[in-house]
Design an enzyme around this catalytic site. Structure first.
Site, PDB file in Angstrom:
ATOM      1  N   ASP A  96      -3.030  28.597  19.692  1.00  0.00           N
ATOM      2  CA  ASP A  96      -2.439  28.032  20.540  1.00  0.00           C
ATOM      3  C   ASP A  96      -3.840  27.199  21.484  1.00  0.00           C
ATOM      4  OD1 ASP A  96      -4.888  29.509  21.318  1.00  0.00           O
ATOM      5  OD2 ASP A  96      -3.453  31.014  22.371  1.00  0.00           O
ATOM      6  N   ASP A 274       6.125  33.703  18.485  1.00  0.00           N
ATOM      7  CA  ASP A 274       5.560  34.540  17.996  1.00  0.00           C
ATOM      8  C   ASP A 274       4.967  35.490  19.347  1.00  0.00           C
ATOM      9  OD1 ASP A 274       3.893  32.554  20.174  1.00  0.00           O
ATOM     10  OD2 ASP A 274       2.665  34.031  19.968  1.00  0.00           O
ATOM     11  N   CYS A 312      14.006  51.180   6.683  1.00  0.00           N
ATOM     12  CA  CYS A 312      12.838  50.387   6.131  1.00  0.00           C
ATOM     13  C   CYS A 312      12.025  50.681   5.037  1.00  0.00           C
ATOM     14  CB  CYS A 312      11.863  50.487   7.305  1.00  0.00           C
ATOM     15  SG  CYS A 312      10.170  49.686   7.597  1.00  0.00           S
ATOM     16  N   CYS A 314       8.773  49.627   4.668  1.00  0.00           N
ATOM     17  CA  CYS A 314       7.092  49.052   4.442  1.00  0.00           C
ATOM     18  C   CYS A 314       6.381  50.083   3.962  1.00  0.00           C
ATOM     19  CB  CYS A 314       6.689  49.325   6.511  1.00  0.00           C
ATOM     20  SG  CYS A 314       6.746  50.187   7.306  1.00  0.00           S
ATOM     21  N   CYS A 317       7.283  53.735   6.888  1.00  0.00           N
ATOM     22  CA  CYS A 317       8.538  54.102   6.248  1.00  0.00           C
ATOM     23  C   CYS A 317       8.696  55.054   4.357  1.00  0.00           C
ATOM     24  CB  CYS A 317       9.906  53.604   6.822  1.00  0.00           C
ATOM     25  SG  CYS A 317       9.470  53.177   8.300  1.00  0.00           S
ATOM     26  N   HIS A 343       4.624  48.833  10.320  1.00  0.00           N
ATOM     27  CA  HIS A 343       6.175  48.891  10.503  1.00  0.00           C
ATOM     28  C   HIS A 343       7.093  48.150  11.562  1.00  0.00           C
ATOM     29  CE1 HIS A 343       9.626  50.543  10.916  1.00  0.00           C
ATOM     30  NE2 HIS A 343       9.346  50.814  12.443  1.00  0.00           N
TER      31      HIS A 343
END
Lengths: 384, 384
Positions: A96, A274, A312, A314, A317, A343
């Site tokens: 930014d 974002d 999920c 990930c 999980c 997660h």
């Protein structure tokens, strides 16, 4: 992934209504769109190693000019080989302009036509951020997508205030463009995005888009939203602003947002997002799931052998129960922050992948219906 | 790695002087000795995922009975499938008896022949820890190496006090043995270690070793050291205690220690260690290196492109500069704690691997000389 000579550009591979999916090419690799960019404020996505951020599915990170210019400074990062090397993230980075954050300093800053004079929140030292200095900092960092320096118009603001602010942002956008294109290798390889302002006023948004078209940036952000106007107004602004924009350039909605904000904005033609929400919420115990949100600090999780989200994949999980993650939060263990951040970012990236797939298959409306239905029948545990 | 039917036992494959190297077999896999056990107090080695702990080279973790019995409770962990599953660490786990930590509660605890009555440091609730309850908790956790419940004699203590304390610990060791051997599958598959007490008094250490030999534990710990007596006295106690012990059973020096403590203790015949030092120091900014210690908060690191330790292959040293890690600590970023903990544990595991290799090659004295020389010519930056 090191730097290549691939020129910056966007290829749209499919559309569904106003929504688009495709790929942004950069000298640091491809960004699949619609894309969600995790925020790496101080040269780190908080609590995660960069390889874990990549495993969540991220193609690109966002870095904050304001934080990095103060600590460790852009000059130091440049001496150490640039931001990619410094933080060990070799893929694309968008930075930014620092504008949004210096504006938020309230009493510590003063805005003039020249730029923004402000005091560091860390040590009170005086600094000046101008379009030229912002471009210099983003070049020193080695940013792949450089944002023009602008004023994020506060909300609410009168039409008069909004116009005045937007007009200055457009003059700053031109100065950003001139400063960015300094003939350096960095300018040749990387991209500058302009930022559309104009608040909730259609004619001001139109004026802003037209001004930026004249400047000829390589992508456009929609700024000044998600600042308190509410989802309905935000979508309304997108509804009339999106058709004004060039179709072949990336469109980035800054600082957005909640999962349903993202879904609605993708539907309206946004390519990039974002937001600190998935990472920040992860550190306060809130988990995003396909069936709503969970507060992992709630007592009902302490004996629950299920994963946070059964759909999920990930590592949080796959390997841990709600009971364990709840235990970690109760004990103040860092691993709890790590697992929940991982997660939540995976949830966001899975959402983006789902949106990309649905657009490619021209099944976006079915995807959106399913998205809302699952949540309506699921859990809602707002954090306390 | 899930549970097998491999019986607990130790194979010594080489010796060099009094030092030994070998393998401890357990139903959860092998432990290469001399071994260092990272401490996973609250069912997590702070700031690291278990797969990262494994990558540092750890074969076994230590879990704390005291912390786990209070939160989330042994019963809850048992309902959720045991400690290995709960924390996603499938390899061996040693649990302490809780004795050391309840003794440290000072005003909140009362010791009688029956055991220790104490109040939780978390909520003030009253609890009782006895040899029998300690065995029950360690069984509920699914510990592979269960420690007998003992009193860690304070230092300094008179001969009389030390004798009285040691004698009670030996009675508690017998009660631990009887309670451990309850005919359960857990007792059949896993091991109970006795703890040698006796402070700095040779005849009391001898008495303690003899008492434990009668009980017939599957391994022996040396307790009551590293409590303020200093390295010289500690080594002296090891010099006369080690020869008293059975050669074919593991010897564990509890709560030790600094790298040079470990080197000296291995030289004297110790097989196992645990200490919070590498992980705790990692969280305060201290880095262990082959050339001494660094304080990553010191200003001299902020522009240093070198890794923490050029001879280290951990991910922190492979991917990041001292400048970056220093930046993370200055910003209070969690990733700094993660990287430095990973590095310090890798340093400790590399040290153990070096010791094992040196003993196997009968070159331990050369290894030790080199170890001390590198440190003598290197950095020493004690943390502030």
């Amino acid at each position: 992934m090191t730097e290549t000579n691939t020129p910056f550009g966007m290829t749209i591979t499919a559309t569904d209504g106003n929504a688009r999916t495709g790929v942004i090419q950069t000298c640091r690799g491809e960004i699949r769109t619609p894309a969600f960019m995790p925020v790496g404020t101080a040269a780190t996505v908080k609590t995660l190693k960069p390889e874990t951020v990549r495993e969540t599915g991220a193609d690109i990170l966002l870095g904050n000019t304001y934080h990095l210019m103060l600590r460790p400074t852009a000059e130091r990062i440049n001496r150490l080989g640039g931001l990619h090397k410094f933080m060990n993230w070799q893929r694309p980075i968008l930075t930014d302009s620092g504008g949004f954050q210096v504006m938020s300093l309230a009493k510590l800053r003063k805005i003039t036509e020249e730029g923004v004079a402000f005091q560091s929140h860390i040590d009170g030292k005086k600094h000046m951020l101008t379009p030229e200095r912002s471009m210099e900092i983003q070049r020193l960092l080695g940013s792949n997508i450089v944002m023009a320096f602008d004023e994020c118009t506060p909300f609410p603001a009168t039409e008069k205030e909004t116009e005045k602010s937007m007009m200055m942002s457009m003059r700053w956008a031109k100065r950003s463009y001139d400063a960015f294109h300094d003939g350096s290798e960095h300018a040749e390889k990387n991209a500058l995005f302009g930022i559309v302002q104009g608040g909730v006023y259609e004619h001001l948004r139109r004026h802003s888009v037209e001004a930026l078209k004249e400047i000829d940036c390589e992508g456009y952000a929609v700024g000044g939203l998600a600042v308190g106007e509410g989802q309905e107004v935000m979508f309304e602004v997108l509804d009339y602003t999106m058709p004004m924009m060039l179709k072949n350039k990336p469109r980035y909605l800054m600082g957005v947002g909640k999962p349903d904000d993202i879904v609605g904005a993708v539907e309206r033609g946004i390519d990039m997002f974002d937001c600190v929400m998935p990472s920040r919420s992860g550190r306060t115990g809130q988990a995003f799931t396909r069936r709503g949100t969970l507060n992992m600090k709630n007592a009902r999780h302490v004996d629950d052998p299920r994963p946070i989200d059964e759909d999920c994949g990930c590592s949080a999980c796959t390997n841990y129960s709600r009971a364990y993650i709840s235990h970690l939060f109760r004990c103040g263990e860092v691993l709890g922050l790590m697992l929940l951040t991982e997660h939540n970012l995976t949830y966001y990236q899975d959402l983006m992948a789902g949106l990309r797939g649905a657009i490619a298959a021209e099944k976006l409306q079915i995807f959106i219906k399913d998205f809302h239905e699952k949540r309506a029948n699921g859990d809602v545990e707002p954090i306390g």
